[in-house]
Design an enzyme around this catalytic site. Structure first.
Site, PDB file in Angstrom:
ATOM      1  N   PHE A  95       0.854  -1.187   0.000  1.00 62.81           N
ATOM      2  CA  PHE A  95       0.000   0.000   0.000  1.00 62.81           C
ATOM      3  C   PHE A  95       0.889   1.235   0.000  1.00 62.81           C
ATOM      4  O   PHE A  95       1.973   1.225   0.583  1.00 62.81           O
ATOM      5  CB  PHE A  95      -0.901   0.005   1.240  1.00 62.81           C
ATOM      6  CG  PHE A  95      -2.047  -0.956   1.161  1.00 62.81           C
ATOM      7  CD1 PHE A  95      -3.310  -0.527   0.776  1.00 62.81           C
ATOM      8  CD2 PHE A  95      -1.875  -2.297   1.477  1.00 62.81           C
ATOM      9  CE1 PHE A  95      -4.377  -1.412   0.706  1.00 62.81           C
ATOM     10  CE2 PHE A  95      -2.931  -3.197   1.407  1.00 62.81           C
ATOM     11  CZ  PHE A  95      -4.188  -2.749   1.026  1.00 62.81           C
ATOM     12  N   TYR A 194       3.975  -4.076   5.434  1.00 60.73           N
ATOM     13  CA  TYR A 194       4.813  -4.580   4.345  1.00 60.73           C
ATOM     14  C   TYR A 194       6.104  -5.185   4.909  1.00 60.73           C
ATOM     15  O   TYR A 194       6.525  -6.275   4.514  1.00 60.73           O
ATOM     16  CB  TYR A 194       5.131  -3.442   3.374  1.00 60.73           C
ATOM     17  CG  TYR A 194       6.015  -3.835   2.218  1.00 60.73           C
ATOM     18  CD1 TYR A 194       5.495  -4.520   1.127  1.00 60.73           C
ATOM     19  CD2 TYR A 194       7.371  -3.514   2.203  1.00 60.73           C
ATOM     20  CE1 TYR A 194       6.300  -4.880   0.053  1.00 60.73           C
ATOM     21  CE2 TYR A 194       8.182  -3.866   1.138  1.00 60.73           C
ATOM     22  CZ  TYR A 194       7.640  -4.549   0.067  1.00 60.73           C
ATOM     23  OH  TYR A 194       8.448  -4.908  -0.991  1.00 60.73           O
ATOM     24  N   LYS A 198       7.537  -9.114   4.704  1.00 64.69           N
ATOM     25  CA  LYS A 198       8.839  -9.439   4.121  1.00 64.69           C
ATOM     26  C   LYS A 198       9.781 -10.106   5.142  1.00 64.69           C
ATOM     27  O   LYS A 198      10.676 -10.855   4.749  1.00 64.69           O
ATOM     28  CB  LYS A 198       9.478  -8.194   3.501  1.00 64.69           C
ATOM     29  CG  LYS A 198       8.728  -7.695   2.252  1.00 64.69           C
ATOM     30  CD  LYS A 198       8.679  -8.740   1.140  1.00 64.69           C
ATOM     31  CE  LYS A 198       8.272  -8.144  -0.197  1.00 64.69           C
ATOM     32  NZ  LYS A 198       8.329  -9.135  -1.292  1.00 64.69           N
ATOM     33  N   VAL A 231      13.777   0.866  -5.802  1.00 61.50           N
ATOM     34  CA  VAL A 231      13.693   0.865  -7.262  1.00 61.50           C
ATOM     35  C   VAL A 231      12.485   1.668  -7.742  1.00 61.50           C
ATOM     36  O   VAL A 231      11.400   1.570  -7.170  1.00 61.50           O
ATOM     37  CB  VAL A 231      13.596  -0.595  -7.778  1.00 61.50           C
ATOM     38  CG1 VAL A 231      13.521  -0.621  -9.296  1.00 61.50           C
ATOM     39  CG2 VAL A 231      14.800  -1.404  -7.295  1.00 61.50           C
TER      40      VAL A 231
END
Length: 277
Positions: A95, A194, A198, A231
């Site tokens: 998100f 998030y 991970k 990135v």
């Protein structure tokens, strides 16, 4: 069945880092490269884009949230190739920081895809990995940051060399439940959903690498988690420091470790270097 042909597969391959990984593998991997995407139209458009560059990936639909979709892919790989040589688990969601969706819903949705979807892909496809195969799970440096923000008790569990997959699943479910009750910070969790998903991907990688070493010792399969860096993608936004091509470097390096390589295995790798977990 063309089982003599090597095959590499990338999940979430239609854009961003995934597309850059597919492009590199098409150039560097000696065998077929399968680009998978949840959306058939977008996936096929990505394949056409690469074909216009003179590359020839194959396409197969894959929604990692859908077990039937994963199993259809598994059956395709088994029938067409008799297995799989390289698996890059890249598919994932996040998100945006400013997203108004309630935190507990963000936690549940992100966990479902990033951890449980990736785990389901591993459950179905790891048994297909051929000797000297390579598995790359695209995690994030956010997992390291999130780990450092966990309570000492949670850090100890996530760093354990003996944690089981069942225990990890229990912890990931507990995080989601704790967010629903509004007690996640009190229970020692960080406030990045998030990041926690991970952590799950990185620890799952450590567990699966350990299992491979125990159960398929002679097969020389190498499995690692990695961080592609910050990135410029739809996920991270335009301010990020790396191009998708630069983000693909470490995942591709791990996907193409030479057949005689002893490692890395069961590691978290960033900028082609093993990071301490």
């Amino acid at each position: 069945m063309s089982s003599g042909i090597h095959v590499a597969l990338v999940t979430g391959g239609n854009k961003g880092i995934g597309l850059a990984i597919v492009r590199d593998l098409c150039r560097l991997f000696s065998g077929d490269v399968v680009l998978t995407a949840r959306d058939v139209t977008r996936g096929q458009a990505a394949v056409q884009q690469l074909q216009a560059e003179g590359l020839s990936p194959r396409f197969h639909q894959l929604d990692i949230d859908d077990l039937q979709s994963i199993r259809a892919l598994r059956d395709f790989l088994r029938k067409e190739y008799g297995g799989l040589d390289v698996l890059v688990n890249n598919a994932g969601i996040a998100f945006k920081v400013a997203d108004p969706t309630p935190f507990h819903i963000q936690a549940e949705v992100t966990m479902k895809t990033n951890f449980f979807g990736t785990r389901d892909v591993c459950t179905e496809l790891l048994p297909l990995i051929k000797p000297q195969g390579r598995v790359v799970n695209v995690s994030s440096i956010m997992s390291v940051r999130a780990l450092k923000s966990c309570s000492p008790e949670l850090q100890q569990k996530f760093r354990s060399e003996t944690i089981t997959e069942e225990e990890l699943v229990g912890l990931m479910n507990k995080f989601v439940e704790d967010t629903k009750k509004g007690v996640h910070q009190k229970e020692g969790w960080p406030s990045s959903a998030y990041g926690v998903t991970k952590i799950g991907v990185t620890v799952l990688s450590r567990i699966h690498a350990r299992k491979l070493s125990e159960q398929r010792k002679g097969d020389k399969i190498l499995l690692n988690a990695c961080c592609p860096g910050w990135v410029r993608t739809d996920m991270a936004g335009p301010k990020a420091t790396k191009s998708p091509e630069e983000g693909a470097e470490t995942p591709v390096y791990l996907a193409l470790l030479p057949p005689d390589a002893e490692g890395p295995h069961g590691q978290f790798v960033s900028e082609k270097r093993v990071e301490q977990w």
